[in-house]
Design a protein around this motif. Structure first.
Motif, PDB file in Angstrom:
ATOM      1  N   GLY A   1       9.038  14.772 -13.378  1.00  0.00           N
ATOM      2  CA  GLY A   1      10.355  14.812 -12.768  1.00  0.00           C
ATOM      3  C   GLY A   1      10.534  13.982 -11.516  1.00  0.00           C
ATOM      4  N   ALA A   2       9.501  13.332 -11.034  1.00  0.00           N
ATOM      5  CA  ALA A   2       9.630  12.541  -9.816  1.00  0.00           C
ATOM      6  C   ALA A   2      10.069  11.124 -10.169  1.00  0.00           C
ATOM      7  CB  ALA A   2       8.307  12.510  -9.060  1.00  0.00           C
ATOM      8  N   GLY A   3      10.674  10.463  -9.224  1.00  0.00           N
ATOM      9  CA  GLY A   3      11.105   9.091  -9.467  1.00  0.00           C
ATOM     10  C   GLY A   3      11.111   8.281  -8.189  1.00  0.00           C
ATOM     11  N   ASN A   4      11.289   6.991  -8.343  1.00  0.00           N
ATOM     12  CA  ASN A   4      11.322   6.091  -7.202  1.00  0.00           C
ATOM     13  C   ASN A   4      12.233   4.931  -7.573  1.00  0.00           C
ATOM     14  OD1 ASN A   4      10.871   4.138  -5.260  1.00  0.00           O
ATOM     15  ND2 ASN A   4       8.682   4.454  -5.178  1.00  0.00           N
ATOM     16  N   ILE A   5      13.328   4.759  -6.841  1.00  0.00           N
ATOM     17  CA  ILE A   5      14.259   3.677  -7.155  1.00  0.00           C
ATOM     18  C   ILE A   5      13.806   2.348  -6.578  1.00  0.00           C
ATOM     19  CG2 ILE A   5      16.238   5.183  -7.448  1.00  0.00           C
ATOM     20  CD1 ILE A   5      17.160   4.307  -4.645  1.00  0.00           C
ATOM     21  N   CYS A   6      12.675   2.337  -5.931  1.00  0.00           N
ATOM     22  CA  CYS A   6      12.012   1.111  -5.467  1.00  0.00           C
ATOM     23  C   CYS A   6      12.790   0.363  -4.391  1.00  0.00           C
ATOM     24  CB  CYS A   6      11.699   0.201  -6.651  1.00  0.00           C
ATOM     25  SG  CYS A   6      10.446  -1.034  -6.269  1.00  0.00           S
ATOM     26  N   ASN A   7      13.190   1.051  -3.370  1.00  0.00           N
ATOM     27  CA  ASN A   7      13.770   0.396  -2.199  1.00  0.00           C
ATOM     28  C   ASN A   7      12.675   0.289  -1.153  1.00  0.00           C
ATOM     29  OD1 ASN A   7      16.351   0.118  -3.178  1.00  0.00           O
ATOM     30  ND2 ASN A   7      17.007   2.103  -2.442  1.00  0.00           N
ATOM     31  N   HIS A   8      12.055  -0.866  -1.088  1.00  0.00           N
ATOM     32  CA  HIS A   8      10.951  -1.084  -0.169  1.00  0.00           C
ATOM     33  C   HIS A   8      11.195  -2.354   0.630  1.00  0.00           C
ATOM     34  CE1 HIS A   8       8.749   2.035  -2.270  1.00  0.00           C
ATOM     35  NE2 HIS A   8       8.933   1.395  -3.408  1.00  0.00           N
ATOM     36  N   TYR A   9      10.636  -2.399   1.803  1.00  0.00           N
ATOM     37  CA  TYR A   9      10.735  -3.583   2.652  1.00  0.00           C
ATOM     38  C   TYR A   9       9.338  -4.144   2.846  1.00  0.00           C
ATOM     39  CZ  TYR A   9      15.411  -1.935   3.640  1.00  0.00           C
ATOM     40  OH  TYR A   9      16.701  -1.540   3.509  1.00  0.00           O
ATOM     41  N   TYR A  10       9.210  -5.474   2.695  1.00  0.00           N
ATOM     42  CA  TYR A  10       7.927  -6.134   2.855  1.00  0.00           C
ATOM     43  C   TYR A  10       8.074  -7.305   3.812  1.00  0.00           C
ATOM     44  CZ  TYR A  10       6.610  -3.503  -1.272  1.00  0.00           C
ATOM     45  OH  TYR A  10       6.350  -2.499  -2.145  1.00  0.00           O
ATOM     46  N   HIS A  11       7.026  -7.581   4.536  1.00  0.00           N
ATOM     47  CA  HIS A  11       6.996  -8.744   5.417  1.00  0.00           C
ATOM     48  C   HIS A  11       6.855  -9.979   4.540  1.00  0.00           C
ATOM     49  CE1 HIS A  11       5.715 -11.453   8.594  1.00  0.00           C
ATOM     50  NE2 HIS A  11       6.243 -10.576   9.431  1.00  0.00           N
ATOM     51  N   MET A  12       7.562 -11.056   4.850  1.00  0.00           N
ATOM     52  CA  MET A  12       7.533 -12.266   4.031  1.00  0.00           C
ATOM     53  C   MET A  12       6.137 -12.869   3.933  1.00  0.00           C
ATOM     54  SD  MET A  12      10.330 -12.616   2.496  1.00  0.00           S
ATOM     55  CE  MET A  12       9.967 -14.198   1.758  1.00  0.00           C
ATOM     56  N   ASP A  13       5.302 -12.710   4.952  1.00  0.00           N
ATOM     57  CA  ASP A  13       3.923 -13.208   4.856  1.00  0.00           C
ATOM     58  C   ASP A  13       3.187 -12.518   3.707  1.00  0.00           C
ATOM     59  OD1 ASP A  13       4.119 -15.048   6.892  1.00  0.00           O
ATOM     60  OD2 ASP A  13       3.274 -13.712   8.419  1.00  0.00           O
ATOM     61  N   PHE A  14       3.399 -11.214   3.554  1.00  0.00           N
ATOM     62  CA  PHE A  14       2.785 -10.469   2.452  1.00  0.00           C
ATOM     63  C   PHE A  14       3.274 -11.003   1.114  1.00  0.00           C
ATOM     64  CE2 PHE A  14       3.152  -6.967  -0.618  1.00  0.00           C
ATOM     65  CZ  PHE A  14       1.803  -6.664  -0.778  1.00  0.00           C
ATOM     66  N   ILE A  15       4.578 -11.214   0.977  1.00  0.00           N
ATOM     67  CA  ILE A  15       5.137 -11.737  -0.271  1.00  0.00           C
ATOM     68  C   ILE A  15       4.555 -13.119  -0.576  1.00  0.00           C
ATOM     69  CG2 ILE A  15       7.262 -12.483  -1.437  1.00  0.00           C
ATOM     70  CD1 ILE A  15       7.092  -9.438  -1.095  1.00  0.00           C
ATOM     71  N   ASN A  16       4.569 -13.995   0.420  1.00  0.00           N
ATOM     72  CA  ASN A  16       4.117 -15.374   0.216  1.00  0.00           C
ATOM     73  C   ASN A  16       2.620 -15.510  -0.035  1.00  0.00           C
ATOM     74  OD1 ASN A  16       6.659 -16.584   0.458  1.00  0.00           O
ATOM     75  ND2 ASN A  16       6.526 -16.599   2.682  1.00  0.00           N
TER      76      ASN A  16
END
Length: 86
Positions: free
Chosen positions: A28-43
Motif C-alpha cells: 500500500g505504500a507509494g512514492n510519486i518521485c518528487n526529488h531534488y538532486y544537485h546537478m553535479d550528481f546528475i552530470n
C-alpha cells in the motif's frame, strides 16, 4: 517479511489487492518521485550510467482508433515504457 521495492506494473491483480489481517493493503505504500538532486550528481553519476538504468515496464497504453474515432483503453498490456530509477 523483508522490506523491498515492488514495481506496481510487475505484480498481479491478486497481489495488488492483497490485505493483511487488519484489512490494510500489503503493498500500500507509494512514492510519486518528487526529488531534488544537485546537478553535479546528475552530470557525474546519473548520466554516465543512464544506459544501464532502464526498467522495462509493460503497460496498458490507450490509443486512438481512426476507424471508430475513439480512444481505446486496452484490457491487456500493449506497449512498454522505459523507466529509470535513480
Amino acid at each position: 517479511g523483508k522490506p523491498c521495492v515492488v514495481e506496481y506494473s510487475d505484480i498481479t491483480k491478486e497481489m495488488s489487492e492483497r490485505t493483511d489481517t487488519d484489512g490494510r493493503l500489503v503493498f500500500g505504500a507509494g512514492n510519486i518521485c518528487n526529488h531534488y538532486y544537485h546537478m553535479d550528481f546528475i552530470n557525474h553519476v546519473v548520466l554516465p550510467k543512464l544506459g544501464n538504468m532502464y526498467h522495462i515496464a509493460r503497460k496498458k497504453i490507450p490509443y486512438y482508433d481512426e476507424i471508430t474515432k475513439t480512444t481505446v483503453e486496452p484490457d491487456v498490456n500493449n506497449g512498454i515504457k522505459l523507466e529509470s530509477f535513480i
